[in-house]
Motif scaffolding. Structure first.
Motif, short mmCIF file in Angstrom:
data_model
loop_
_atom_site.label_atom_id
_atom_site.label_comp_id
_atom_site.label_asym_id
_atom_site.label_seq_id
_atom_site.Cartn_x
_atom_site.Cartn_y
_atom_site.Cartn_z
N ASN A 139 0.81 -1.22 0.00
CA ASN A 139 0.00 0.00 0.00
C ASN A 139 0.84 1.27 0.00
O ASN A 139 0.29 2.37 -0.08
N ASN A 140 2.16 1.14 0.08
CA ASN A 140 3.00 2.34 0.12
C ASN A 140 3.92 2.45 -1.09
O ASN A 140 4.88 3.21 -1.08
N ILE A 141 3.58 1.72 -2.16
CA ILE A 141 4.41 1.73 -3.37
C ILE A 141 3.51 1.95 -4.58
O ILE A 141 2.41 1.40 -4.64
N LEU A 142 3.97 2.79 -5.52
CA LEU A 142 3.17 3.07 -6.70
C LEU A 142 3.07 1.85 -7.60
O LEU A 142 3.97 1.02 -7.66
N TYR A 205 10.43 5.53 -2.75
CA TYR A 205 10.91 4.66 -3.83
C TYR A 205 11.26 5.44 -5.10
O TYR A 205 11.52 4.84 -6.14
N ALA A 206 11.27 6.75 -5.02
CA ALA A 206 11.57 7.58 -6.19
C ALA A 206 13.05 7.55 -6.52
O ALA A 206 13.91 7.57 -5.63
N ALA A 207 13.34 7.52 -7.81
CA ALA A 207 14.73 7.61 -8.24
C ALA A 207 15.24 9.04 -8.12
O ALA A 207 16.41 9.28 -7.83
N ASP A 208 14.36 10.00 -8.36
CA ASP A 208 14.70 11.42 -8.26
C ASP A 208 13.49 12.14 -7.69
O ASP A 208 12.45 12.21 -8.34
N TYR A 216 5.30 11.99 -11.42
CA TYR A 216 5.59 10.73 -10.72
C TYR A 216 5.51 9.51 -11.63
O TYR A 216 6.20 8.52 -11.42
N LEU A 217 4.68 9.59 -12.67
CA LEU A 217 4.53 8.43 -13.55
C LEU A 217 5.78 8.17 -14.40
O LEU A 217 5.97 7.06 -14.89
N SER A 218 6.62 9.19 -14.55
CA SER A 218 7.84 9.01 -15.33
C SER A 218 9.02 8.53 -14.49
O SER A 218 10.07 8.18 -15.04
N ASP A 219 8.84 8.50 -13.18
CA ASP A 219 9.94 8.09 -12.32
C ASP A 219 10.15 6.58 -12.40
O ASP A 219 9.20 5.81 -12.22
N PRO A 220 11.38 6.13 -12.65
CA PRO A 220 11.63 4.70 -12.82
C PRO A 220 11.71 3.93 -11.51
O PRO A 220 11.69 2.68 -11.52
N GLY A 221 11.80 4.62 -10.39
CA GLY A 221 11.93 3.96 -9.11
C GLY A 221 13.36 3.60 -8.76
O GLY A 221 14.21 3.48 -9.64
#
Length: 246
Positions: A139-142, A205-208, A216-221
């Motif tokens: 529940n805490n990860i996209l 969990y964001a890469a940047d 946020y949808l473009s972030d690869p994690g």
């Protein structure tokens, strides 16, 4: 002759999932890749799942909610809070349930007991499913970070919450099979530490982070280790749920 232990091991390789949205289908894909048989249900009926089942292949099938609950040892709930009332609640009795959900007022409407912090989401879910042993994870990860970070190096950690140790062990085994490092986050009362706006929610969990905030949808994690997740959970502060808008 099969022993009870053998039967339990076989059961653990079957999983029913209620909810075919981004989280439910993402978990289904990882489960199939890990060798699980999967049965998926949603509110629109089995026919609406034909495309997803075709994609997943022979290890997957569609069914109704009751069939999903009874299919494996730990049914997965990936549905909004408002959908709980339509579920066959008695079928959950005695079962360990893995809930992936959060409270989003723009979708769920305002829920006074959550806004006032009388209960958190997991505690409310436990009330909505009397007799079930509710646990929380995913529940805490996209949704798009789930496939991106499964089997990452180093392994990405996810918090598992629950009031029963045996239930957390079952769910932790599933989390591990799906490619993540399970971390015991504590009881359901402590699960706010990984809720929206907490210190251990999706941005960790964001890469940047700047790019994540912008799109946020473009972030690869990026992987979060078990030790780092434990630090973040310990430092987490309880969100002002009443102020939550999304």
């Amino acid at each position: 002759m099969s022993t009870d232990h053998d039967t339990k091991e076989i059961d653990m390789k079957r999983i029913g999932i209620i909810g075919s949205g981004a989280i439910g289908s993402g978990i289904a894909r990882l489960a199939v890749a890990a060798g699980y048989e999967v049965l998926i249900a949603n509110s629109r009926g089995p026919e609406s799942l034909r495309g997803l089942i075709d994609e997943l292949g022979t290890q997957a099938q569609a069914g109704d909610s009751r069939e999903a609950i009874e299919f494996g040892e730990v049914p997965v709930l990936a549905v909004p809070l408002g959908a709980y009332e339509a579920l066959p609640g008695e079928a959950f009795s005695g079962r360990t349930v893995l809930s992936t959900g959060n409270y989003y007022p723009h979708r769920d409407g305002r829920i006074a007991r959550l806004d006032s912090l009388e209960v958190n989401t997991a505690e409310l879910e436990r009330e909505l499913l009397p007799g079930a042993v509710v646990t929380k994870a995913f529940n805490n990860i996209l949704f798009h970070h789930i496939p991106a970070l499964a089997h990452s190096t180093p392994r990405t950690a996810l918090a598992v919450y629950g009031d029963e140790d045996h239930a957390k062990k079952r769910v932790s085994a599933i989390v591990d099979d799906l490619g993540f490092e399970p971390v015991d986050g504590g009881t359901l009362a402590e699960s706010w530490r990984a809720e929206p706006e907490s210190g251990a929610y999706t941005p960790i969990y964001a890469a940047d982070l700047d790019g994540f905030i912008a799109d946020y949808l473009s972030d690869p994690g990026a992987p979060v280790t078990a030790d780092r997740l434990r630090e973040l959970l310990a430092a987490s502060t309880r969100p002002d749920v009443a102020a939550r808008q999304f």
